[in-house]
Design an enzyme around this catalytic site. Structure first.
Site, short mmCIF file in Angstrom:
data_model
loop_
_atom_site.label_atom_id
_atom_site.label_comp_id
_atom_site.label_asym_id
_atom_site.label_seq_id
_atom_site.Cartn_x
_atom_site.Cartn_y
_atom_site.Cartn_z
N PRO A 90 -10.33 -7.29 -3.25
CA PRO A 90 -10.29 -8.82 -2.10
C PRO A 90 -10.19 -9.96 -3.43
O PRO A 90 -10.29 -11.09 -2.49
CB PRO A 90 -11.35 -8.46 -1.51
CG PRO A 90 -12.13 -7.55 -1.52
CD PRO A 90 -11.74 -7.05 -3.16
N GLU A 117 -19.40 -1.16 -4.04
CA GLU A 117 -20.17 -2.18 -4.03
C GLU A 117 -19.77 -3.63 -5.35
O GLU A 117 -19.61 -4.87 -4.93
CB GLU A 117 -21.62 -3.49 -3.77
CG GLU A 117 -22.62 -2.90 -2.72
CD GLU A 117 -21.51 -3.84 -1.67
OE1 GLU A 117 -21.14 -4.42 -1.46
OE2 GLU A 117 -20.88 -2.68 -0.47
N ARG A 155 8.93 1.59 -8.25
CA ARG A 155 10.47 1.37 -7.15
C ARG A 155 11.25 0.55 -7.83
O ARG A 155 12.94 0.51 -7.56
CB ARG A 155 10.72 1.81 -5.82
CG ARG A 155 10.07 0.30 -5.22
CD ARG A 155 9.86 0.35 -3.70
NE ARG A 155 11.05 0.27 -2.80
CZ ARG A 155 11.71 -0.49 -2.99
NH1 ARG A 155 11.96 -1.90 -3.44
NH2 ARG A 155 13.40 -0.70 -2.12
N ASP A 170 16.79 -5.03 -0.21
CA ASP A 170 15.27 -4.62 0.11
C ASP A 170 14.98 -6.12 1.01
O ASP A 170 15.38 -7.32 0.62
CB ASP A 170 14.29 -4.74 -1.02
CG ASP A 170 14.01 -3.14 -1.21
OD1 ASP A 170 15.07 -2.64 -1.02
OD2 ASP A 170 14.04 -3.40 -1.84
N1 ADE Z 1 -10.84 -3.49 -2.70
C1 ADE Z 1 -11.17 -3.69 -1.61
N2 ADE Z 1 -10.51 -4.09 -1.01
C2 ADE Z 1 -9.34 -4.48 -1.45
C3 ADE Z 1 -8.21 -5.19 -0.99
N3 ADE Z 1 -8.18 -5.92 -0.15
N4 ADE Z 1 -7.37 -5.45 -1.89
C4 ADE Z 1 -7.78 -4.85 -3.16
N5 ADE Z 1 -8.51 -4.06 -3.65
C5 ADE Z 1 -9.72 -3.71 -3.14
#
Ligand code: ADE
Length: 243
Positions: A90, A117, A155, A170
């Site tokens: 994230p 974690e 793709r 697309d």
């Molecule tokens: N790992 C945990 N959450 C994630 C996300 N939103 N994007 C990429 N990898 C992740």
């Protein structure tokens, strides 16, 4: 295109990717998948790959060594060919169609999936080239994000889609959302297919579809219209006239 995935859950990647269109492309050899189980590179007699975080805190952290060893063996197998290594997190830049287009040009792509974690920062420093997120929410691991990215990239690889599945119109083509689609019957629950689509008049159909793309994008994703370099003067006039 060769996809390599470093993960503690190879079966999750294998079952997700060996399905539908990507499954067909794997079978006919247009793309290839190589999953590497990080646990196989543990040097611990119990095959552990995680440990408590230094400094304390919740959860476990994946150790640097098994991740690094798995990657090194992959590099040896690939004769030291340079490879982009994508860590799903994230904390990365947010994945978009244009990143998918950029990555689809690579011959080899490595996806590193963390769990718990996350992974010891030193392994990330040593091997990762790209930190990528699939959106502002937290998942339990990088496997689903890796599958999302691999599907979007695969793709775009030539010959993965057949003519009928073409990626040409697309959503996100010209940074716009796709127009609505209809199939038989002509009427369902009192709702008719728009007459223009039954007319056989190709130029009119194309114009209607472009207009629908513009209206739909304005309604659902107005941010995509801001500074959109693909809008023609005709598009801009249409948007103004229908305000
Ligand atoms: N790992 C945990 N959450 C994630 C996300 N939103 N994007 C990429 N990898 C992740």
């Amino acid at each position: 295109m060769n996809f390599h995935v470093l993960t503690l859950f190879p079966e999750m990647i294998e079952s997700g990717f060996h399905t539908s269109i990507t499954g067909r492309a794997l079978e006919n050899g247009t793309i290839a998948l190589d999953t590497i189980n990080i646990r196989d590179y543990s040097t611990n007699k119990h095959m552990r790959v995680d440990d408590y975080p230094y400094g304390g805190g919740a959860g476990m952290v994946m150790q640097a060594e098994p991740v690094h060893r798995a990657y090194q063996e992959l590099c040896e197998k690939n004769a030291g060919k340079p490879m982009r290594v994508i860590y799903l997190t994230p904390q990365g830049r947010v994945f978009t169609q244009s990143i998918a287009e950029e990555l689809a040009k690579e011959e080899e792509l490595v996806f590193l999936c963390g769990h718990y974690e996350g992974i010891d920062e030193r392994a990330l420093e040593l091997i990762v080239t790209d930190f990528i997120s699939i959106g502002d929410y937290v998942l339990t691991g990088g496997e689903l994000p890796a599958l999302v990215m691999m599907d979007a990239i695969a793709r775009l690889v030539p010959q993965v889609l057949n003519n009928k599945e073409s990626a040409e119109f697309d959503s996100f083509h010209d940074n716009l959302l796709e127009y609505p689609q209809y199939t038989r019957p002509e009427e369902y629950m009192g709702r008719r297919v728009p007459e223009v689509l039954l007319s056989g008049h190709h130029a009119k159909i194309e114009e209607w579809r472009r207009q629908q793309s513009l209206i739909r994008t304005r309604e659902r994703r107005p941010d995509l219209l801001e500074n959109n370099p693909y809008l023609t003067e005709k598009d801009k006039k249409y948007l103004k006239d229908t305000m």
